[in-house]
Scaffold this motif. Structure first.
Motif, short mmCIF file in Angstrom:
data_model
loop_
_atom_site.label_atom_id
_atom_site.label_comp_id
_atom_site.label_asym_id
_atom_site.label_seq_id
_atom_site.Cartn_x
_atom_site.Cartn_y
_atom_site.Cartn_z
N LEU A 131 0.85 -1.20 0.00
CA LEU A 131 0.00 0.00 0.00
C LEU A 131 0.88 1.24 0.00
O LEU A 131 1.83 1.35 0.79
N ASP A 134 2.17 3.72 3.06
CA ASP A 134 3.23 3.34 3.99
C ASP A 134 4.54 3.25 3.23
O ASP A 134 4.65 2.49 2.28
N TYR A 171 -6.39 1.47 11.74
CA TYR A 171 -5.77 0.29 11.11
C TYR A 171 -6.64 -0.96 11.26
O TYR A 171 -7.57 -0.99 12.07
N GLY A 172 -6.24 -2.01 10.54
CA GLY A 172 -6.72 -3.33 10.87
C GLY A 172 -5.95 -3.76 12.12
O GLY A 172 -4.74 -3.54 12.22
N GLU A 192 -11.20 -4.72 11.27
CA GLU A 192 -10.86 -3.52 10.53
C GLU A 192 -11.23 -2.27 11.33
O GLU A 192 -12.39 -2.09 11.71
N LYS A 193 -10.24 -1.45 11.61
CA LYS A 193 -10.42 -0.14 12.25
C LYS A 193 -11.36 -0.16 13.46
O LYS A 193 -12.39 0.50 13.47
N VAL A 205 -2.08 -3.72 11.43
CA VAL A 205 -1.64 -4.22 10.13
C VAL A 205 -1.15 -3.02 9.33
O VAL A 205 -1.89 -2.05 9.16
N THR A 233 -9.03 -7.06 5.13
CA THR A 233 -8.96 -7.54 6.52
C THR A 233 -9.97 -8.67 6.77
O THR A 233 -9.64 -9.66 7.43
C1 G1P Z 1 -5.84 -0.14 4.88
C2 G1P Z 1 -6.37 -1.43 5.49
C3 G1P Z 1 -6.05 -1.50 6.98
C4 G1P Z 1 -4.57 -1.31 7.19
C5 G1P Z 1 -4.09 0.00 6.53
C6 G1P Z 1 -2.57 0.10 6.61
O1 G1P Z 1 -6.59 0.94 5.38
O2 G1P Z 1 -7.77 -1.53 5.24
O3 G1P Z 1 -6.46 -2.74 7.50
O4 G1P Z 1 -4.29 -1.30 8.57
O5 G1P Z 1 -4.47 0.05 5.16
O6 G1P Z 1 -2.11 1.32 6.14
P1 G1P Z 1 -6.53 2.43 4.73
O7 G1P Z 1 -5.45 3.14 5.48
O8 G1P Z 1 -6.24 2.26 3.28
O9 G1P Z 1 -7.88 3.01 4.99
#
Ligand code: G1P
Length: 299
Positions: A131, A134, A171-172, A192-193, A205, A233
């Motif tokens: 992703l 990060d 986060y997850g 999730e969150k 996560v 998640t």
């Molecule tokens: C996503 C995931 C989440 C994870 C996160 C990490 O969320 O759904 O589980 O912890 O990335 O950066 P987002 O930040 O895209 O909403």
């Protein structure tokens, strides 16, 4: 150990609304972190871990991403004629890096849905998901560690970071149990969150996953979850139960340097940290920063 995994999937279909108006006509993945678009760090990380087949899941308005990883023949020619080899190599860096493919997400139905769009390209092999919000410091090779762990256990691997409990709702969150390896935990639950008071732990996560291909079958029947979106998640929670003998899900606990470029304040911090560490900028930036910060006390 060198992994047989070769494919990396990078979801990049988000609208980047937290950075408006900068992202009105430009994808958030192209925001510069010092002097490189954020997405280039992520592709470099994948390549450093041996994954040079990269699939980006994109939305509308993402042509700049395709252009960035393509040749820029006119610009290259101009720099060649000028004899400016240093700049020429900067232009060519991103197009020489990896074999970059693109697929459109279509409806923005969530991260799980974006990953499912990679099914045809990935086929029947394990793959990594990175992703873009990060950034992992190149000196702390998390993904390589995760690939090794995947090869060793044959299981799906996520990256975990211990965060301040007040931030776990971003986060997850994982429920975990220890393994023989102090850096590795077995995942027994994922939410999730979650709100801080119901989170199973403060293990968050972060955006690196090594997934077995069975995840596609699971995502196909994963119902919309948090925010009405199909959540990766939730699919991983199902896989943690070792569905179809896929080995469960393990977490590699990351204790290295991570930079978040997902919101404005963290993005500013990431730029400052990475610039301060750079050989060409740090020597001037650090004393200036010290002086600047001392000015806060003087009022
Ligand atoms: C996503 C995931 C989440 C994870 C996160 C990490 O969320 O759904 O589980 O912890 O990335 O950066 P987002 O930040 O895209 O909403």
């Amino acid at each position: 150990m060198s992994s047989r995994i070769t494919k990396a999937v990078i979801p990049a279909a988000g609208l980047g609304t937290r950075f408006l108006p900068a992202t009105k006509a430009m994808p958030k993945e192209m925001l510069p972190v010092v002097d490189k678009p954020a997405i280039q760090y992520v592709v470099e990380e994948a390549v450093a871990a041996g994954l040079d087949d990269v699939l980006m899941i994109i939305g509308r308005n993402k042509n700049a991403l395709a252009n960035h990883f393509d040749r820029a023949t006119e610009l290259e020619h101009t720099l060649e004629v000028k004899g400016d080899g240093a700049k020429l190599s900067k232009v060519q860096e991103s197009s020489d890096l990896a074999d970059v493919h693109f697929v459109r997400q279509g409806d923005p139905k969530g991260l799980g849905h974006a990953v499912l769009r990679a099914k045809k390209h990935v086929g029947d092999q394990s793959f990594a998901v990175l992703l873009g919000d990060d950034l992992i410091d190149a000196r702390d090779p998390l993904l390589t560690r995760m690939l090794d762990e995947h090869d060793k256990r044959g299981a799906t691997i996520v990256a975990l970071l211990e965060v301040d409990p007040a931030s776990i709702h971003l986060y997850g969150a994982a429920a975990v149990e220890a393994t023989d390896d102090p850096d590795v935990v077995r995942i027994t639950g994922l939410v999730e969150k979650p709100a801080a008071d119901v989170a199973p732990s403060n293990f968050a996560v972060i955006g690196r996953y090594v997934l077995r291909p069975e995840v596609f079958g699971v995502l196909e029947h994963t119902a919309p979850g948090k925010g009405g979106e199909i959540q990766l998640t939730d699919a991983l929670m199902e896989m943690a139960d070792d569905v179809e003998g896929t080995g469960g899900v393990y977490g590699v606990v990351f204790r290295g340097r991570r930079y978040d470029t997902g919101d404005k304040l963290d993005y500013i911090k990431a730029v400052i940290q990475l610039a301060a560490d750079r050989e060409d900028l740090g020597a001037d930036l650090k004393p200036w920063l010290t002086e600047y910060v001392a000015g806060f006390d003087r009022g």
